[in-house]
Write a protein that holds these residues in place. Structure first.
Motif, PDB file in Angstrom:
ATOM      1  N   GLU A  18      46.424  43.917  43.093  1.00  0.00           N
ATOM      2  CA  GLU A  18      45.171  44.148  42.373  1.00  0.00           C
ATOM      3  C   GLU A  18      45.371  44.010  40.867  1.00  0.00           C
ATOM      4  O   GLU A  18      44.548  43.406  40.180  1.00  0.00           O
ATOM      5  CB  GLU A  18      44.611  45.522  42.714  1.00  0.00           C
ATOM      6  N   THR A  19      46.471  44.549  40.360  1.00  0.00           N
ATOM      7  CA  THR A  19      46.766  44.447  38.934  1.00  0.00           C
ATOM      8  C   THR A  19      46.906  42.990  38.519  1.00  0.00           C
ATOM      9  O   THR A  19      46.351  42.562  37.505  1.00  0.00           O
ATOM     10  CB  THR A  19      48.055  45.223  38.597  1.00  0.00           C
ATOM     11  N   ARG A  20      47.637  42.218  39.305  1.00  0.00           N
ATOM     12  CA  ARG A  20      47.827  40.796  38.983  1.00  0.00           C
ATOM     13  C   ARG A  20      46.517  40.027  39.098  1.00  0.00           C
ATOM     14  O   ARG A  20      46.273  39.095  38.328  1.00  0.00           O
ATOM     15  CB  ARG A  20      48.882  40.191  39.897  1.00  0.00           C
ATOM     16  N   LEU A  25      44.459  35.769  32.909  1.00  0.00           N
ATOM     17  CA  LEU A  25      44.997  34.425  33.082  1.00  0.00           C
ATOM     18  C   LEU A  25      44.997  33.965  34.546  1.00  0.00           C
ATOM     19  O   LEU A  25      45.292  32.808  34.823  1.00  0.00           O
ATOM     20  CB  LEU A  25      46.421  34.353  32.515  1.00  0.00           C
ATOM     21  N   ALA A  26      44.655  34.851  35.460  1.00  0.00           N
ATOM     22  CA  ALA A  26      44.620  34.487  36.885  1.00  0.00           C
ATOM     23  C   ALA A  26      43.391  33.619  37.143  1.00  0.00           C
ATOM     24  O   ALA A  26      42.276  33.935  36.710  1.00  0.00           O
ATOM     25  CB  ALA A  26      44.578  35.741  37.749  1.00  0.00           C
ATOM     26  N   SER A  27      43.612  32.526  37.852  1.00  0.00           N
ATOM     27  CA  SER A  27      42.492  31.639  38.177  1.00  0.00           C
ATOM     28  C   SER A  27      41.642  32.271  39.282  1.00  0.00           C
ATOM     29  O   SER A  27      42.043  33.256  39.904  1.00  0.00           O
ATOM     30  CB  SER A  27      43.022  30.287  38.652  1.00  0.00           C
ATOM     31  N   GLY A  28      40.518  31.690  39.539  1.00  0.00           N
ATOM     32  CA  GLY A  28      39.632  32.185  40.586  1.00  0.00           C
ATOM     33  C   GLY A  28      40.302  32.164  41.953  1.00  0.00           C
ATOM     34  O   GLY A  28      40.157  33.097  42.737  1.00  0.00           O
ATOM     35  N   ASP A  29      41.055  31.088  42.233  1.00  0.00           N
ATOM     36  CA  ASP A  29      41.764  30.992  43.508  1.00  0.00           C
ATOM     37  C   ASP A  29      42.843  32.065  43.613  1.00  0.00           C
ATOM     38  O   ASP A  29      43.025  32.674  44.672  1.00  0.00           O
ATOM     39  CB  ASP A  29      42.399  29.611  43.681  1.00  0.00           C
ATOM     40  N   GLU A  30      43.560  32.284  42.517  1.00  0.00           N
ATOM     41  CA  GLU A  30      44.598  33.322  42.510  1.00  0.00           C
ATOM     42  C   GLU A  30      43.981  34.692  42.744  1.00  0.00           C
ATOM     43  O   GLU A  30      44.513  35.504  43.507  1.00  0.00           O
ATOM     44  CB  GLU A  30      45.339  33.338  41.183  1.00  0.00           C
ATOM     45  N   ARG A  33      43.031  35.085  46.422  1.00  0.00           N
ATOM     46  CA  ARG A  33      44.228  35.218  47.268  1.00  0.00           C
ATOM     47  C   ARG A  33      44.865  36.590  47.098  1.00  0.00           C
ATOM     48  O   ARG A  33      45.221  37.252  48.080  1.00  0.00           O
ATOM     49  CB  ARG A  33      45.238  34.134  46.906  1.00  0.00           C
ATOM     50  N   LEU A  34      44.999  37.049  45.856  1.00  0.00           N
ATOM     51  CA  LEU A  34      45.603  38.354  45.609  1.00  0.00           C
ATOM     52  C   LEU A  34      44.762  39.492  46.173  1.00  0.00           C
ATOM     53  O   LEU A  34      45.302  40.471  46.698  1.00  0.00           O
ATOM     54  CB  LEU A  34      45.839  38.541  44.109  1.00  0.00           C
ATOM     55  N   MET A  35      43.451  39.375  46.093  1.00  0.00           N
ATOM     56  CA  MET A  35      42.598  40.426  46.630  1.00  0.00           C
ATOM     57  C   MET A  35      42.647  40.449  48.164  1.00  0.00           C
ATOM     58  O   MET A  35      42.611  41.516  48.775  1.00  0.00           O
ATOM     59  CB  MET A  35      41.164  40.270  46.126  1.00  0.00           C
ATOM     60  N   ARG A  36      42.767  39.269  48.786  1.00  0.00           N
ATOM     61  CA  ARG A  36      42.938  39.229  50.253  1.00  0.00           C
ATOM     62  C   ARG A  36      44.275  39.844  50.639  1.00  0.00           C
ATOM     63  O   ARG A  36      44.366  40.568  51.640  1.00  0.00           O
ATOM     64  CB  ARG A  36      42.827  37.802  50.772  1.00  0.00           C
ATOM     65  N   MET A  37      45.296  39.558  49.854  1.00  0.00           N
ATOM     66  CA  MET A  37      46.615  40.157  50.109  1.00  0.00           C
ATOM     67  C   MET A  37      46.531  41.673  49.978  1.00  0.00           C
ATOM     68  O   MET A  37      47.088  42.415  50.800  1.00  0.00           O
ATOM     69  CB  MET A  37      47.658  39.592  49.145  1.00  0.00           C
ATOM     70  N   ARG A  38      45.845  42.151  48.946  1.00  0.00           N
ATOM     71  CA  ARG A  38      45.673  43.594  48.755  1.00  0.00           C
ATOM     72  C   ARG A  38      45.000  44.221  49.960  1.00  0.00           C
ATOM     73  O   ARG A  38      45.466  45.223  50.506  1.00  0.00           O
ATOM     74  CB  ARG A  38      44.840  43.868  47.502  1.00  0.00           C
ATOM     75  N   ASP A  39      43.909  43.602  50.408  1.00  0.00           N
ATOM     76  CA  ASP A  39      43.185  44.144  51.555  1.00  0.00           C
ATOM     77  C   ASP A  39      44.059  44.168  52.810  1.00  0.00           C
ATOM     78  O   ASP A  39      44.044  45.137  53.573  1.00  0.00           O
ATOM     79  CB  ASP A  39      41.916  43.330  51.818  1.00  0.00           C
TER      80      ASP A  39
END
Length: 61
Positions: A18-20, A25-30, A33-39
């Motif tokens: 979530e922090t990342r 600087l994180a793109s929309g795709d990033e 992906r990171l939020m899906r990983m968090r979930d």
């Protein structure tokens, strides 16, 4: 990969995702992906608590 992670460790990883994701600087795709990983990590943490016999985890659901 260590498959014996505790629910606390999984939640820590989820928080890092979530922090990342919130990094400007994180793109929309990033971000997605990171939020899906968090979930996913949070879901696994909940199941890990259940496997460890933590009844309180089931009551939260």
């Amino acid at each position: 990969m260590n498959t014996n992670l505790s629910a606390t460790e999984l939640r820590r990883w989820a928080a890092q995702c979530e922090t990342r994701a919130k990094d400007p600087l994180a793109s929309g795709d990033e971000y997605e992906r990171l939020m899906r990983m968090r979930d996913g990590l949070l879901a696994v943490a909940e199941q890990q608590e259940w496997l460890e016999g933590n009844v309180a985890a089931k009551a939260r659901a």
